[in-house]
Design a protein around this motif. Sequence first.
Motif, PDB file in Angstrom:
ATOM      1  N   ASP A  87       3.322   8.972  -1.440  1.00 43.48           N
ATOM      2  CA  ASP A  87       1.766   8.860  -2.332  1.00 43.48           C
ATOM      3  C   ASP A  87       1.124   7.453  -1.155  1.00 43.48           C
ATOM      4  OD1 ASP A  87       0.281   6.595  -3.012  1.00 43.48           O
ATOM      5  OD2 ASP A  87       1.700   5.419  -4.834  1.00 43.48           O
ATOM      6  N   ASN A 106       0.509  12.659  -3.411  1.00 44.24           N
ATOM      7  CA  ASN A 106      -0.601  11.525  -4.292  1.00 44.24           C
ATOM      8  C   ASN A 106      -1.313  10.435  -3.359  1.00 44.24           C
ATOM      9  OD1 ASN A 106      -1.221   9.742  -6.196  1.00 44.24           O
ATOM     10  ND2 ASN A 106       0.696   8.808  -6.905  1.00 44.24           N
ATOM     11  N   ASP A 178      -6.923  11.518 -11.100  1.00 47.29           N
ATOM     12  CA  ASP A 178      -6.456  10.537 -12.552  1.00 47.29           C
ATOM     13  C   ASP A 178      -7.065   9.214 -11.855  1.00 47.29           C
ATOM     14  OD1 ASP A 178      -5.707   7.462 -11.857  1.00 47.29           O
ATOM     15  OD2 ASP A 178      -3.641   8.305 -11.038  1.00 47.29           O
ATOM     16  N   LYS A 214       0.572  -2.864 -14.651  1.00 45.50           N
ATOM     17  CA  LYS A 214      -0.585  -3.558 -14.488  1.00 45.50           C
ATOM     18  C   LYS A 214      -1.003  -4.675 -14.929  1.00 45.50           C
ATOM     19  CE  LYS A 214      -1.663   0.707 -12.005  1.00 45.50           C
ATOM     20  NZ  LYS A 214      -2.614   1.903 -11.751  1.00 45.50           N
ATOM     21  N   ARG A 249       2.388   7.841 -14.198  1.00 39.69           N
ATOM     22  CA  ARG A 249       3.289   7.448 -13.014  1.00 39.69           C
ATOM     23  C   ARG A 249       3.909   6.124 -13.859  1.00 39.69           C
ATOM     24  NH1 ARG A 249       2.450   3.686  -8.998  1.00 39.69           N
ATOM     25  NH2 ARG A 249       2.942   4.605  -6.957  1.00 39.69           N
TER      26      ARG A 249
END
Length: 268
Positions: A87, A106, A178, A214, A249
């Motif tokens: 990432d 990513n 994404d 989140k 994810r």
Amino acid sequence: MKLTNPTLVMGILNVTPDSFADGGRHFDFDAAITRAKVMIAEGVDIIDVGGESTRPGSERVSVEDERDRTIPVITELQPLGVSISIDTTRAEIARAAIAAGATMVNDVSGGLADPAMAKLIAANPLVQYVVMHWRGESVDMQSRAVYTDVVKEVKEELDQRVTALLAAGVSPEQIILDPGIGFAKNGKHNWELLRNIDRLQLLGYPLLVGVSRKRFLGDLLDASNPDDRESATLAITTELARQGVWGVRTHSVKPHVDAIKVVMELNS
Ligand code: PMM
């Protein structure tokens, strides 16, 4: 609808001292490896190793710090046979990660943060590339959460990235898209995107979605502690799996692997 391919679970391994959801618990190398082994035992498909927090308001870390956090972890995990994703928005880190055994990059900026990224991906045709919707660095990204039609604009902006990447020599088989939940988006935008996954799938590329723990979930449930957003995350995984989304994810692995198995059985 009959489902043929189960949604893949990308497990988050944040090797940072400041990631919001796991409080930097996995900053330590040994702890990161231990956590990765648990994820493998729980059936993770891909481990996403990240050395830089991208949560709203985060400052950048140095290239050296990002490299020192992530590359030794990838080197250690590579022999275990799990697919490893890095990432990062930096081509230099992605290059070192690929050399250490990562087979996926990513990039939350979708190639916008580092002009060298597209060429690197094009030069490594076996590497998959996650192109996330992004409108600028995390430190002030929420000021760019302005849309007339968020689904249409995210689609168009992702499409522009794909066009630029293909022009740079990246092959279509490498690309995963994404929508970038929480990146330059408020809660309303996030929900609108999640309600319209079918429209995003019309872009014609595999779709990865990251909602794990989140803030917008906390806002809905009045759950200020990210750990208390796990069942909400699982509810979304279940729905996305039912819609045949390529991957999710997530921080936890086992509940998501189990939920996806159930969805497959129900839709077989
Ligand atoms: N979210 C975060 C970090 N990296 N990558 C992709 N592809 N999609 C996401 O939604 C995403 C990401 C921020 O979450 P974290 O700090 O919990 O890793």
